[in-house]
Design an enzyme around this catalytic site. Structure first.
Site, short mmCIF file in Angstrom:
data_model
loop_
_atom_site.label_atom_id
_atom_site.label_comp_id
_atom_site.label_asym_id
_atom_site.label_seq_id
_atom_site.Cartn_x
_atom_site.Cartn_y
_atom_site.Cartn_z
N GLU A 114 3.11 -5.73 6.36
CA GLU A 114 2.43 -5.13 7.27
C GLU A 114 2.54 -5.61 9.48
O GLU A 114 2.76 -3.97 9.49
CB GLU A 114 0.74 -5.48 7.30
CG GLU A 114 0.21 -4.84 6.05
CD GLU A 114 0.34 -5.88 5.29
OE1 GLU A 114 -0.78 -6.66 3.76
OE2 GLU A 114 1.32 -7.00 5.63
N GLY B 239 0.15 -5.14 0.27
CA GLY B 239 -1.61 -5.34 -0.83
C GLY B 239 -1.28 -5.57 -2.19
O GLY B 239 -1.91 -5.97 -1.97
N ALA C 24 1.33 -1.19 -0.01
CA ALA C 24 0.12 0.16 -0.04
C ALA C 24 1.14 1.12 0.06
O ALA C 24 2.24 1.10 0.21
CB ALA C 24 -1.39 -0.51 1.30
N GLU D 227 -2.06 -9.33 -1.30
CA GLU D 227 -3.21 -9.61 -1.56
C GLU D 227 -4.12 -9.28 -3.19
O GLU D 227 -4.66 -10.41 -3.49
CB GLU D 227 -3.99 -8.04 -0.55
CG GLU D 227 -3.19 -8.75 1.01
CD GLU D 227 -3.94 -7.78 1.89
OE1 GLU D 227 -4.31 -8.05 2.95
OE2 GLU D 227 -3.19 -6.34 1.91
#
Length: 257
Positions: free
Chosen positions: A131, A108, A65, A111
């Site tokens: 994270e 992300g 992210a 993901e």
């Protein structure tokens, strides 16, 4: 539609989406995710496109992210903008979605890859969920899709250490379908997309939905859904064409109806 952060290349019967923020390693800001979701919504509605490849290019898939965008936000701000809720057009895409992964595929980005149906990993690929090192946890499905795919213990290792695994181990854990030279990953993914695009579209969609239900429902509910889809497909022209083609020893031509 013109996009700022991604490139969309329709080449019916497939299309390729390329994340295009090389200076920040394709960091997935809300604007990037919104563009990916918009592109997939448009491709879902385009009958000429039957399968899609998503990639970050030859050097990096997506390194997570956009931390600069999130660092000072409050919980209320994150809740109100529903950052991860914007991923629903990706996870809900009805056609085959193939990730071609090179280099970093983290946070992300990882993901996003796990939302796809097939992952073609270049030998440079590095998967991970870092994270925990930022004082947070994955928020777009990482804690749920990793154990369903790679098992509890591999998921715990990745989530709790924030470490990365290479392409070969990802393949061994079932996270990647193939490992290929990095420079070939997109071409291999596109070739598979074209193979899938030749299959009957309605059957492909229902097969995808049925496999997804195995992760979301009980066995009895999944079997019942599978039976309904199986019987329904006998109402399609493609079922008639597929079985006639088999009996006539020729290749079927499927129209998606």
């Amino acid at each position: 539609m013109a996009y700022e952060y991604i490139k969309v290349e329709p080449d019916p019967p497939i299309a390729t989406i390329t994340l295009d923020r090389p200076k920040v390693l394709n960091a997935l800001s809300p604007a990037v995710i919104a563009e990916v979701g918009q592109a997939l919504s448009e491709l879902d509605a385009d009958d000429a496109v039957r399968a899609v490849v998503i990639t970050g290019g030859p050097k990096v898939f997506a390194a997570g992210a956009d931390i600069g965008d999130m660092a000072e936000r409050s919980a209320a701000e994150q809740l109100n903008r529903d950052q991860t809720g914007a991923w629903s057009p990706i996870s809900g895409f009805k056609k085959p979605l193939i990730a071609a992964v090179n280099g970093y595929c983290l946070g992300g980005g990882c993901e996003l890859a796990l939302m796809c149906d097939v992952i073609i990993a270049g030998d440079s690929a590095r998967f991970g969920q870092p994270e925990i090192n930022l004082g947070i946890i994955p928020g777009a499905g990482g804690t749920q899709r990793w154990p369903r795919t790679a098992g509890k213990f591999a998921a715990m290792e990745v989530m709790l250490t924030g470490g990365m695994i290479g392409a070969r181990r990802a393949y061994e854990l079932g996270l990647a379908n193939k490992v290929v030279p990095a420079e070939m990953s997109v071409a291999v993914a596109q070739r598979m997309a074209r193979q899938l695009a030749e299959k009957p579209p309605v059957a492909v969609r229902l097969a995808k939905e049925s496999v997804q239900k195995a992760f979301e429902t009980s066995l009895a509910e999944g079997l019942a859904a599978e039976r309904r889809s199986f019987y329904f497909l006998f109402s399609t022209d493609d079922q008639k064409e597929g079985m006639r083609a088999f009996l006539e020893k020729r290749k079927g031509v499927f129209k998606g109806r």
